[in-house]
Design an enzyme around this catalytic site. Structure first.
Site, short mmCIF file in Angstrom:
data_model
loop_
_atom_site.label_atom_id
_atom_site.label_comp_id
_atom_site.label_asym_id
_atom_site.label_seq_id
_atom_site.Cartn_x
_atom_site.Cartn_y
_atom_site.Cartn_z
N ASP A 1 75.88 10.68 49.13
CA ASP A 1 76.23 12.49 49.03
C ASP A 1 76.11 13.28 48.55
O ASP A 1 75.76 14.41 47.93
CB ASP A 1 77.88 12.61 48.87
CG ASP A 1 78.82 12.61 49.94
OD1 ASP A 1 78.36 11.84 50.61
OD2 ASP A 1 79.99 12.70 49.59
N LYS B 1 80.43 10.52 57.48
CA LYS B 1 81.44 10.20 57.28
C LYS B 1 82.77 12.12 56.86
O LYS B 1 81.62 12.89 56.88
CB LYS B 1 82.09 10.14 55.85
CG LYS B 1 81.76 10.65 53.87
CD LYS B 1 81.62 9.59 53.10
CE LYS B 1 81.22 10.37 51.92
NZ LYS B 1 81.98 12.04 51.49
N CYS C 1 84.26 11.99 45.95
CA CYS C 1 83.56 11.36 47.02
C CYS C 1 82.96 10.37 45.83
O CYS C 1 83.92 8.69 46.84
CB CYS C 1 82.90 12.18 47.74
SG CYS C 1 82.99 13.04 48.59
#
Length: 233
Positions: free
Chosen positions: A16, A122, A155
């Site tokens: 990310d 995602k 995450c």
């Protein structure tokens, strides 16, 4: 556990590093989070990418974001974003927050994927949930993961824990991860090592890069292989 990696069975997973978490005007910034720590890990991630590419590792980049109609965003997650002051789907300086295809959803320029690298979009915190990551790793016969990115406590940890449950040997690169609250960084890394390394091992960028530089890839360069298969050369 040492820091040796088999390049034929190891993947670098970059979590990310997208504008919504690392750039002014993105989701994290709109939520009042200090994005400085997230921006600071980009330099070490660049080093990891360079070393991984040179060693022939599979490289995977993940992005968190939702469909434009938010049909894949649970009501509870949407409400949490409202409570944080940055409602998912609302309009910000980089487009709609955490929505696929918007400027904020895209990668930070310095860590943009190159041809042949995998991109996993995602809808959740973990990179396995409702994605094709498991299939990608299986197709490449991956057994070990090197994990970096943001945020450490959300995450990164969500991905790491499921990866361990799935049987992957995991290395988290401590100084190439950052927490949304700096006070959470050390505890998030410390809990990885409990019970003899229940969630794998934590290593520095220097250690991982040195190990990868000492490895001669036993398979052809993945990028060249992809290009050759695509062009028929």
């Amino acid at each position: 556990m040492d820091t040796a990696f088999d390049p034929t069975h190891t993947a670098l997973v970059v979590i990310d590093l997208q504008r919504d978490f690392c750039s002014p005007g993105g989701y994290a910034h709109q939520a009042g989070i200090d994005i400085g720590p997230m921006q600071a890990v980009v330099a070490n991630t660049v080093r990891l990418l360079q070393a991984a590419r040179a060693a022939g590792l599979l490289v995977v980049h993940t992005r968190e974001g939702h469909l434009s109609d938010l049909s894949d965003c649970p009501a509870t997650k949407l409400q949490r974003s409202v409570d944080a002051g940055a409602p998912i789907g609302s309009l910000g300086p980089l487009g709609r927050l955490l929505v696929r295809g918007e400027q904020g959803h895209d990668f930070v320029d310095a860590v943009r994927p190159v041809t042949g690298e995998e991109v996993i979009d995602k809808p959740g915190y973990g990179a396995f949930h409702r994605t094709r990551l498991a299939q990608v790793l299986a197709a490449h016969d991956i057994e070990a993961l090197i994990i970096c990115g943001v945020t450490t406590e959300v995450c990164v940890h969500s991905t790491l824990r499921e990866a361990v449950d799935r049987g992957f040997a995991c290395t988290t690169v401590g100084d190439a991860t950052a927490a949304s609250n700096p006070a959470l960084q050390a505890p998030a890394l410390a809990m990885i090592a409990v019970e003899g390394g229940i969630f794998g091992r934590v290593r520095s960028t220097d250690e991982v890069v040195a190990s990868l530089q000492g490895v001669r890839a036993a398979v052809p360069d993945r990028v060249n292989t992809w290009v050759q298969s695509f062009t028929g050369a």
